[in-house]
Design a protein around this motif. Sequence first.
Motif, PDB file in Angstrom:
ATOM      1  N   UNK A  68       0.828  -1.210   0.000  1.00 19.90           N
ATOM      2  CA  UNK A  68       0.000   0.000   0.000  1.00 19.90           C
ATOM      3  C   UNK A  68       0.856   1.251   0.000  1.00 19.90           C
ATOM      4  N   UNK A  69       1.956   1.222   0.763  1.00 15.02           N
ATOM      5  CA  UNK A  69       2.885   2.355   0.791  1.00 15.02           C
ATOM      6  C   UNK A  69       3.486   2.592  -0.591  1.00 15.02           C
ATOM      7  N   UNK A  70       3.904   1.533  -1.256  1.00 20.68           N
ATOM      8  CA  UNK A  70       4.512   1.676  -2.579  1.00 20.68           C
ATOM      9  C   UNK A  70       3.512   2.204  -3.601  1.00 20.68           C
ATOM     10  N   UNK A  71       2.239   1.837  -3.454  1.00 25.76           N
ATOM     11  CA  UNK A  71       1.228   2.285  -4.418  1.00 25.76           C
ATOM     12  C   UNK A  71       0.825   3.739  -4.192  1.00 25.76           C
ATOM     13  N   UNK A  72       0.713   4.155  -2.936  1.00 26.20           N
ATOM     14  CA  UNK A  72       0.196   5.486  -2.637  1.00 26.20           C
ATOM     15  C   UNK A  72       1.285   6.551  -2.540  1.00 26.20           C
ATOM     16  N   UNK A  73       2.549   6.150  -2.315  1.00 27.62           N
ATOM     17  CA  UNK A  73       3.623   7.139  -2.142  1.00 27.62           C
ATOM     18  C   UNK A  73       3.761   8.073  -3.338  1.00 27.62           C
ATOM     19  N   UNK A  74       3.712   7.592  -4.592  1.00 26.13           N
ATOM     20  CA  UNK A  74       3.853   8.529  -5.717  1.00 26.13           C
ATOM     21  C   UNK A  74       2.717   9.537  -5.824  1.00 26.13           C
ATOM     22  N   UNK A  75       1.597   9.286  -5.172  1.00 31.51           N
ATOM     23  CA  UNK A  75       0.447  10.184  -5.253  1.00 31.51           C
ATOM     24  C   UNK A  75       0.497  11.300  -4.226  1.00 31.51           C
ATOM     25  N   UNK A  76       1.395  11.176  -3.227  1.00 28.27           N
ATOM     26  CA  UNK A  76       1.486  12.168  -2.153  1.00 28.27           C
ATOM     27  C   UNK A  76       2.571  13.176  -2.512  1.00 28.27           C
ATOM     28  N   UNK A  77       2.183  14.438  -2.639  1.00 30.48           N
ATOM     29  CA  UNK A  77       3.117  15.501  -2.990  1.00 30.48           C
ATOM     30  C   UNK A  77       3.569  16.242  -1.737  1.00 30.48           C
ATOM     31  N   UNK A  78       4.851  16.548  -1.655  1.00 32.20           N
ATOM     32  CA  UNK A  78       5.410  17.321  -0.557  1.00 32.20           C
ATOM     33  C   UNK A  78       6.210  18.493  -1.119  1.00 32.20           C
ATOM     34  N   UNK A  79       6.739  19.326  -0.227  1.00 36.29           N
ATOM     35  CA  UNK A  79       7.557  20.455  -0.662  1.00 36.29           C
ATOM     36  C   UNK A  79       8.883  20.008  -1.257  1.00 36.29           C
ATOM     37  N   UNK A  80       9.272  18.747  -1.000  1.00 34.51           N
ATOM     38  CA  UNK A  80      10.529  18.216  -1.530  1.00 34.51           C
ATOM     39  C   UNK A  80      10.288  17.188  -2.630  1.00 34.51           C
ATOM     40  N   UNK A  81       9.081  17.150  -3.180  1.00 40.17           N
ATOM     41  CA  UNK A  81       8.759  16.170  -4.223  1.00 40.17           C
ATOM     42  C   UNK A  81       7.754  15.158  -3.694  1.00 40.17           C
ATOM     43  N   UNK A  82       7.681  14.030  -4.364  1.00 40.32           N
ATOM     44  CA  UNK A  82       6.745  12.994  -3.947  1.00 40.32           C
ATOM     45  C   UNK A  82       7.260  12.260  -2.710  1.00 40.32           C
ATOM     46  N   UNK A  83       6.346  11.632  -2.016  1.00 43.34           N
ATOM     47  CA  UNK A  83       6.708  10.879  -0.826  1.00 43.34           C
ATOM     48  C   UNK A  83       7.544   9.659  -1.214  1.00 43.34           C
ATOM     49  N   UNK A 290      18.129  18.092  11.477  1.00 48.38           N
ATOM     50  CA  UNK A 290      19.112  18.576  10.502  1.00 48.38           C
ATOM     51  C   UNK A 290      18.693  18.244   9.077  1.00 48.38           C
ATOM     52  N   UNK A 291      18.154  17.052   8.852  1.00 51.54           N
ATOM     53  CA  UNK A 291      17.701  16.692   7.513  1.00 51.54           C
ATOM     54  C   UNK A 291      16.502  17.535   7.098  1.00 51.54           C
ATOM     55  N   UNK A 292      15.647  17.869   8.054  1.00 47.49           N
ATOM     56  CA  UNK A 292      14.514  18.742   7.752  1.00 47.49           C
ATOM     57  C   UNK A 292      14.996  20.137   7.362  1.00 47.49           C
ATOM     58  N   UNK A 293      15.998  20.641   8.084  1.00 47.35           N
ATOM     59  CA  UNK A 293      16.536  21.955   7.760  1.00 47.35           C
ATOM     60  C   UNK A 293      17.326  21.938   6.457  1.00 47.35           C
ATOM     61  N   UNK A 294      17.914  20.795   6.132  1.00 48.78           N
ATOM     62  CA  UNK A 294      18.722  20.689   4.922  1.00 48.78           C
ATOM     63  C   UNK A 294      17.859  20.856   3.678  1.00 48.78           C
ATOM     64  N   UNK A 295      16.755  20.125   3.619  1.00 48.83           N
ATOM     65  CA  UNK A 295      15.802  20.298   2.519  1.00 48.83           C
ATOM     66  C   UNK A 295      16.298  19.846   1.162  1.00 48.83           C
ATOM     67  N   UNK A 296      17.209  18.876   1.108  1.00 47.41           N
ATOM     68  CA  UNK A 296      17.674  18.372  -0.185  1.00 47.41           C
ATOM     69  C   UNK A 296      16.719  17.309  -0.720  1.00 47.41           C
ATOM     70  N   UNK A 297      17.023  16.783  -1.892  1.00 48.09           N
ATOM     71  CA  UNK A 297      16.156  15.786  -2.506  1.00 48.09           C
ATOM     72  C   UNK A 297      16.113  14.486  -1.694  1.00 48.09           C
TER      73      UNK A 297
END
Length: 320
Positions: A68-83, A290-297
């Motif tokens: 279910x995670x693999x199927x729905x992850x591409x549909x969830x958009x975030x500020x850093x791209x898809x989930x 730190x990863x949240x503040x980094x904001x990389x891909x």
Amino acid sequence: MTVAPLRKGDFAMDQQVEIPADAAVAVQVVQPSLLRRLLPASIKLPSGRASFDALWPPFMGILGFLALWALLAPLVKTSLGTLPGPGDVWDAFKGLMVEFSAARASAAEAVAAGSTYTGPPTFIDQIFTSLQTVAMGFTLATLVAVPLGLVAGMSKRINAAINPLVQILKPISPLAWLPIVTMVVSASITGENPTLPKSFVISAVVVMLCSLWPTLINTAIGTASIDKDLLNVGRVLKLGWMARLTKLVLPSALPYIFTGMRLSLGTGWMVLIAAEMLAQNPGLGKFVWDEFQNGSEKSLARIMVAVVVIGLIGFALDRI
């Protein structure tokens, strides 16, 4: 009618009785498995059917969640791209392991050259820092909660005196404790090179303040629920307070104490992540921040790696 007596000589004791061919039963000798021979006889291994019935529901649940995670992850958009999906998280985990191996190699080269490795802590290093911090906070909480719970359980007046304080302090969030603890620890530790870093002490004290309550409450309940006949026997034998505590109270309350300690350990692990985020203790909480503040891909996938590791460690700690 006459009865003929039986004599011992009428029977040949050396004759062997032959089993008819049609009544022969084939007996198959089952050799025990290697694991059964290694384990003590008192340990009973479950049958294969019982093991299968116990394992397949959680296995299918995890498999269904991953699908279910693999199927729905591409549909969830975030500020850093898809989930990130399970594959992306696995790739991020392998990347963190590569960084850890490279850091270990650099540290070995620095030691061989006679210098000190000064690189940033790796993901594995931060996991061990978090485990050390929660162990320190849990130890402090146990040292405070168990004696106080024993005293409260043995005295109704002391129990009535501290019960309102426990009910008021128990629901306080670690985020509320953190500024107070930070100011107190910063004023107490003023040296340039303290034995323990300030951020470590702050996080450990916050863990202690938030996790001691389950142990304290369970210890008090276990102490107060001791069979009154045991206490009467102690009075008849004229046992002192310490003798009653060590010979009667403590052995009877141990199951409650261990239950409270297990609950405190789980609470401490949950509190730790928030404490490390704000105290900047170099553990898993700081890694996530730190990863949240980094904001990389790759940041979101690396954050999800930390979330999975936090959950697995919490599950393991709950099974101790």
